[in-house]
Motif scaffolding. Structure first.
Motif, mmCIF file in Angstrom:
data_model
loop_
_atom_site.group_PDB
_atom_site.id
_atom_site.type_symbol
_atom_site.label_atom_id
_atom_site.label_comp_id
_atom_site.label_asym_id
_atom_site.label_seq_id
_atom_site.Cartn_x
_atom_site.Cartn_y
_atom_site.Cartn_z
ATOM 1 N N PRO A 1 0.357 -0.882 0.109
ATOM 2 C CA PRO A 1 -0.382 0.024 0.226
ATOM 3 C C PRO A 1 1.067 1.163 -0.420
ATOM 4 N N ASP A 2 0.405 2.270 -1.152
ATOM 5 C CA ASP A 2 1.039 3.544 -0.775
ATOM 6 C C ASP A 2 0.380 4.379 0.573
ATOM 7 N N VAL A 3 0.750 5.712 0.853
ATOM 8 C CA VAL A 3 0.510 6.091 2.349
ATOM 9 C C VAL A 3 -0.970 6.698 2.732
ATOM 10 N N ASP A 4 -0.951 6.454 2.206
ATOM 11 C CA ASP A 4 -3.232 6.387 1.851
ATOM 12 C C ASP A 4 -3.643 5.199 2.329
ATOM 13 N N GLY A 5 -3.004 3.994 2.505
ATOM 14 C CA GLY A 5 -3.290 2.847 2.621
ATOM 15 C C GLY A 5 -4.057 2.037 1.107
ATOM 16 N N GLN A 6 -3.765 2.956 -0.406
ATOM 17 C CA GLN A 6 -3.807 2.075 -1.052
ATOM 18 C C GLN A 6 -3.201 0.942 -2.189
ATOM 19 N N ALA A 7 -3.060 0.085 -1.954
ATOM 20 C CA ALA A 7 -2.061 -0.970 -2.154
ATOM 21 C C ALA A 7 -2.939 -1.504 -4.094
ATOM 22 N N GLY A 8 -2.474 -2.152 -5.021
ATOM 23 C CA GLY A 8 -2.665 -2.442 -6.362
ATOM 24 C C GLY A 8 -2.430 -1.894 -7.419
ATOM 25 N N ASP A 9 -2.662 -1.526 -8.595
ATOM 26 C CA ASP A 9 -2.150 -1.117 -10.422
ATOM 27 C C ASP A 9 -1.216 -0.321 -9.833
ATOM 28 N N VAL A 10 -0.126 -0.004 -10.788
ATOM 29 C CA VAL A 10 0.310 1.300 -11.018
ATOM 30 C C VAL A 10 -0.355 2.371 -11.631
ATOM 31 N N ALA A 11 -0.813 3.347 -10.848
ATOM 32 C CA ALA A 11 -1.375 4.444 -11.579
ATOM 33 C C ALA A 11 -1.046 4.884 -12.415
ATOM 34 N N TRP A 12 -0.177 5.177 -12.932
ATOM 35 C CA TRP A 12 0.694 5.484 -13.833
ATOM 36 C C TRP A 12 2.473 6.039 -14.347
ATOM 37 N N ASN A 13 2.876 6.370 -14.915
ATOM 38 C CA ASN A 13 4.355 6.251 -14.770
ATOM 39 C C ASN A 13 5.474 7.318 -14.230
ATOM 40 N N PHE A 14 6.539 6.559 -13.829
ATOM 41 C CA PHE A 14 7.006 7.174 -12.571
ATOM 42 C C PHE A 14 6.381 7.112 -11.060
ATOM 43 N N GLU A 15 5.337 6.064 -10.584
ATOM 44 C CA GLU A 15 5.333 5.787 -9.262
ATOM 45 C C GLU A 15 6.819 5.008 -8.232
ATOM 46 N N LYS A 16 6.623 5.171 -7.212
ATOM 47 C CA LYS A 16 8.099 4.486 -6.185
ATOM 48 C C LYS A 16 7.890 3.901 -5.379
ATOM 49 N N TRP A 17 9.430 2.929 -5.742
ATOM 50 C CA TRP A 17 8.853 2.134 -4.170
ATOM 51 C C TRP A 17 10.849 1.920 -3.600
ATOM 52 N N VAL A 18 10.126 2.479 -2.020
ATOM 53 C CA VAL A 18 11.795 2.514 -1.047
ATOM 54 C C VAL A 18 12.126 1.200 -0.971
ATOM 55 N N ILE A 19 12.935 0.610 -1.349
ATOM 56 C CA ILE A 19 13.262 -0.756 -0.778
ATOM 57 C C ILE A 19 14.304 -1.060 -0.022
ATOM 58 N N GLY A 20 14.455 -1.628 0.809
ATOM 59 C CA GLY A 20 15.731 -0.975 1.994
ATOM 60 C C GLY A 20 17.051 -2.442 2.065
ATOM 61 N N GLY A 21 18.033 -2.654 2.356
ATOM 62 C CA GLY A 21 18.909 -3.545 1.870
ATOM 63 C C GLY A 21 18.550 -4.848 2.450
ATOM 64 N N HIS A 22 17.394 -5.559 2.700
ATOM 65 C CA HIS A 22 17.105 -6.297 3.360
ATOM 66 C C HIS A 22 15.941 -7.044 2.221
ATOM 67 N N GLY A 23 15.888 -5.931 0.905
ATOM 68 C CA GLY A 23 14.422 -6.396 0.519
ATOM 69 C C GLY A 23 13.080 -5.957 0.976
ATOM 70 N N GLN A 24 12.557 -5.363 2.272
ATOM 71 C CA GLN A 24 11.692 -5.101 2.730
ATOM 72 C C GLN A 24 11.865 -4.097 1.578
ATOM 73 N N VAL A 25 9.893 -3.473 1.479
ATOM 74 C CA VAL A 25 9.131 -2.260 1.459
ATOM 75 C C VAL A 25 8.493 -1.653 1.647
ATOM 76 N N VAL A 26 9.204 -0.220 2.293
ATOM 77 C CA VAL A 26 9.535 0.493 2.887
ATOM 78 C C VAL A 26 8.542 1.662 3.333
ATOM 79 N N ALA A 27 7.902 1.802 1.550
ATOM 80 C CA ALA A 27 7.227 3.061 1.103
ATOM 81 C C ALA A 27 7.213 2.617 -0.240
ATOM 82 N N ARG A 28 6.094 3.330 0.071
ATOM 83 C CA ARG A 28 5.101 3.375 -2.464
ATOM 84 C C ARG A 28 4.988 4.609 -2.160
ATOM 85 N N PHE A 29 5.031 6.139 -3.053
ATOM 86 C CA PHE A 29 4.873 7.021 -3.510
ATOM 87 C C PHE A 29 4.334 7.065 -5.576
#
Length: 164
Positions: free
Chosen positions: A115-143
């Motif tokens: 999920p993104d910061v608003d709690g919404q998971a699902g399809d990529v909305a458009w170009n330039f969607e972003k995910w921060v992934i930590g060094g252990h492979g965990q997704v910490v944020a979606r923008f």
């Protein structure tokens, strides 16, 4: 495979690898990108982030996608040339993939479940969607796409996964 960094990807040059190899095992910002999008100028901020944080084990990874109004129609060579000549991109890029639907790359099948910061998971909305992934492979944020790469909330997420 125990985390996202172990997922197989293919570089824009056609080399089979993993996210771990592309990032040197460090943190990453994975972004679906396109050359003919109104958000394409985000490449400049993505490259600046890559330069600023790479000595701390951080890598931006661009993933070209042509699923949004055909805004990435080029060949691998055309994409690489555009990114280098127009924005000075030095961060790694994968081959062009699908990010949504039945043909979505396995990496994006996992990323879109986050999920993104608003709690919404699902399809990529458009170009330039972003995910921060930590060094252990965990997704910490979606923008979502309109969040600029250097926005305070993106920087905070990146800082949270980097060594001090």
């Amino acid at each position: 495979m125990d985390d996202l960094l172990d997922r197989p990807v293919t570089t824009l040059q056609g080399t089979a690898t993993t996210l771990r190899e592309l990032t040197g095992g460090g943190a990453a910002l994975v972004v679906n990108v396109a050359s003919r999008c109104g958000l394409t100028p985000q490449y400049a901020a993505l490259e600046a982030l890559h330069e600023e944080y790479r000595d701390r084990g951080f890598t931006v990874v661009g993933v070209p996608c042509n699923q949004f109004m055909g805004q990435e129609p080029g060949t691998a060579e055309e994409i690489a040339g555009f990114c280098s000549a127009t924005y000075g991109v030095t961060f790694p890029m994968t081959e062009k993939v699908e990010v949504n639907g039945a043909g979505a790359h396995p990496l994006f099948q996992e990323l879109t479940a986050v999920p993104d910061v608003d709690g919404q998971a699902g399809d990529v909305a458009w170009n330039f969607e972003k995910w921060v992934i930590g060094g252990h492979g965990q997704v910490v944020a979606r923008f979502r796409p309109r969040t600029e790469p250097d926005a305070p909330e993106v920087r905070a997420a990146i800082e949270s996964v980097l060594p001090r």
